[in-house]
Design an enzyme around this catalytic site. Structure first.
Site, short mmCIF file in Angstrom:
data_model
loop_
_atom_site.label_atom_id
_atom_site.label_comp_id
_atom_site.label_asym_id
_atom_site.label_seq_id
_atom_site.Cartn_x
_atom_site.Cartn_y
_atom_site.Cartn_z
N LYS A 113 1.88 23.94 17.00
CA LYS A 113 2.42 24.39 18.28
C LYS A 113 3.81 23.83 18.56
O LYS A 113 4.57 24.43 19.31
CB LYS A 113 1.48 24.01 19.42
CG LYS A 113 0.19 24.82 19.41
CD LYS A 113 -0.53 24.74 20.74
CE LYS A 113 -1.79 25.60 20.71
NZ LYS A 113 -2.65 25.39 21.87
N LYS A 193 -6.76 31.93 11.63
CA LYS A 193 -7.88 32.07 12.57
C LYS A 193 -7.51 33.02 13.71
O LYS A 193 -6.33 33.16 14.08
CB LYS A 193 -8.31 30.71 13.11
CG LYS A 193 -7.33 30.09 14.03
CD LYS A 193 -7.89 28.89 14.80
CE LYS A 193 -6.80 28.44 15.74
NZ LYS A 193 -7.00 27.47 16.70
N LYS A 196 -5.88 33.16 20.63
CA LYS A 196 -5.44 33.74 21.90
C LYS A 196 -3.93 33.92 21.91
O LYS A 196 -3.41 34.76 22.63
CB LYS A 196 -5.77 32.78 23.05
CG LYS A 196 -7.22 32.68 23.41
CD LYS A 196 -7.35 31.97 24.77
CE LYS A 196 -8.74 31.44 24.98
NZ LYS A 196 -8.83 29.99 25.06
P1 TYM Z 1 -9.69 26.84 23.11
O1 TYM Z 1 -9.52 27.24 24.53
O2 TYM Z 1 -8.58 27.13 22.17
O3 TYM Z 1 -10.99 27.50 22.50
C1 TYM Z 1 -12.25 27.41 23.12
C2 TYM Z 1 -13.32 27.23 22.05
O4 TYM Z 1 -13.29 28.32 21.12
C3 TYM Z 1 -13.25 27.83 19.78
N1 TYM Z 1 -12.45 28.78 18.97
C4 TYM Z 1 -12.90 29.38 17.85
N2 TYM Z 1 -14.07 29.30 17.20
C5 TYM Z 1 -14.23 30.06 16.08
N3 TYM Z 1 -13.24 30.88 15.60
C6 TYM Z 1 -12.04 30.98 16.21
N4 TYM Z 1 -11.11 31.79 15.74
C7 TYM Z 1 -11.84 30.21 17.39
N5 TYM Z 1 -10.79 30.07 18.26
C8 TYM Z 1 -11.18 29.18 19.20
C9 TYM Z 1 -12.55 26.48 19.90
O5 TYM Z 1 -12.88 25.65 18.80
C10 TYM Z 1 -13.09 25.95 21.21
O6 TYM Z 1 -14.33 25.31 21.01
N6 TYM Z 1 -8.80 21.90 23.00
C11 TYM Z 1 -9.79 22.90 23.34
C12 TYM Z 1 -10.21 22.86 24.79
C13 TYM Z 1 -10.72 21.54 25.28
C14 TYM Z 1 -11.98 20.96 24.94
C15 TYM Z 1 -12.04 19.76 25.68
C16 TYM Z 1 -13.03 21.35 24.11
C17 TYM Z 1 -10.11 20.71 26.15
N7 TYM Z 1 -10.89 19.64 26.41
C18 TYM Z 1 -13.14 18.90 25.59
C19 TYM Z 1 -14.13 20.48 24.02
C20 TYM Z 1 -14.18 19.29 24.75
C21 TYM Z 1 -9.19 24.28 23.09
O7 TYM Z 1 -8.00 24.45 23.07
O8 TYM Z 1 -10.09 25.28 23.02
#
Ligand code: TYM
Length: 326
Positions: A113, A193, A196
């Site tokens: 990023k 992957k 978003k």
């Molecule tokens: P975020 O918002 O990018 O994504 C939310 C969840 O979706 C999963 N994910 C995927 N799983 C499989 N294939 C994909 N292509 C894919 N894209 C996204 C992510 O692994 C995530 O579980 N940093 C985190 C948000 C966060 C968080 C936390 C998570 C902030 N604090 C505390 C757990 C605990 C994030 O950006 O997720």
């Protein structure tokens, strides 16, 4: 005996896609059966890259509504916006005092990023806030997709470091990563992957996409040269990704799908993939339509108040440990 605690979060910007759903949200929903769950729309995390201020509140509300439609159940789980519970950021500061900049700058997501733009502190510190989200409530388990594994490692390191310096306070949390669906790939470049933030909307299927949009995205999905529907990430990443998606939505194991579609052309296979996704997502779209924005918002506010009380109790123990109280 008290149930073990689960915490997880999702960023509100960009719409929720099937990668989020298959990689994380399905587990969020399932775990509500056996764990004490706390789920969060992590709006503060979403501010670490450029975002549209005017659209932010709406995106946040929409993400909450989508998650409830997916099965996050406010009657069983605590569900709120991260920014409404300031203890997250207070704990992040304290954990930040114990985190090496070197370790943060080696994080894959940071490197991706920060590419090509000025590296900002918020982006570098992002995993520390994530660790604080999890440790704040003494979570034991964290359902996430594969891309969050490295951040979970840091969280575990910080829990151990804090406990050894200030006394045993935090459980060391385990990730819960699904065996299949932990890494759903882009439909347009299946070696990256599904994300978003990909500017190409055809790269992802949103959980709210209507059936015709799903059909058209699957039809345009990049497959591989040659024919034959086989699960082989090396030779056929596009087809393998579609097989995974179809299997997860239909519940049919991949080998059974290979025998069914192995010798048919990609066209027929893709039609079947699209139908499986449409059927799988239909109840979510219906649940989303049946929800009401005002009721969702009222629920989020109510839960934030409960979360603040809970967080404050825990956070006071941290203040005592680190010498900030009495
Ligand atoms: P975020 O918002 O990018 O994504 C939310 C969840 O979706 C999963 N994910 C995927 N799983 C499989 N294939 C994909 N292509 C894919 N894209 C996204 C992510 O692994 C995530 O579980 N940093 C985190 C948000 C966060 C968080 C936390 C998570 C902030 N604090 C505390 C757990 C605990 C994030 O950006 O997720």
């Amino acid at each position: 005996m008290d149930r073990k605690r689960v915490f997880s979060g999702l960023q509100p910007t960009g719409n929720v896609h099937i990668g989020n759903y298959l990689g994380a949200l399905r587990n969020w929903v399932r775990l509500q059966e056996d764990y004490d769950c706390i789920y969060c729309i992590v709006d503060l995390h979403a501010m670490t890259v450029d975002y549209d201020v005017a659209a932010f509140a709406e995106e946040r509300r929409n993400a909450a509504r989508v998650l409830i439609a997916c099965g996050v159940d406010p009657a069983r789980s605590l569900f709120y916006y991260q920014s409404e519970v300031p203890q997250h950021t207070e704990l992040a500061w304290i954990l930040g005092t114990m985190t090496g900049v070197g370790q943060l700058s080696r994080m894959t997501q940071y490197k991706d990023k920060a590419k090509g733009s000025e590296a900002r502190l918020g982006l570098l510190a992002y995993p520390v806030l994530m660790a604080a989200d999890i440790l704040l409530y003494r979570a034991h388990a964290v359902p996430v997709g594969d891309d969050q594994k490295q951040h979970l490692e840091l969280t575990r390191d910080l829990a151990i470091r804090f406990n050894s310096r200030f006394g045993d306070e935090f459980p060391v949390p385990d990730p819960i990563i699904p065996e299949h669906g932990d890494r759903i790939m882009s439909l347009q470049s299946p070696t990256a992957k599904m994300s978003k933030s990909d500017p190409d909307e055809a790269s992802r299927i949103l959980v709210l996409d209507p059936p015709d949009v799903i059909r058209s995205k699957v039809k345009r999905a990049v497959t591989d040269s040659g024919s034959g529907v086989r699960h082989d990430w090396e030779e056929k990443p596009g087809v393998s990704n579609l097989l995974e998606i179809m299997s997860l939505f239909s519940g049919t194991p991949i080998p059974a799908l290979e025998s069914e579609f192995g010798s048919s052309g990609y066209g027929k296979f893709k039609e079947a993939v699209a139908e499986a996704v449409i059927v799988g997502l239909a109840p979510i779209r219906a649940a989303y339509e049946a929800l009401d924005d005002a009721a969702v918002e009222a629920g989020m506010r109510r839960h934030a108040a409960v979360a603040r009380d809970k967080a404050e109790e825990y956070q006071q123990r941290v203040r005592v440990r680190v010498g900030l109280a009495g």
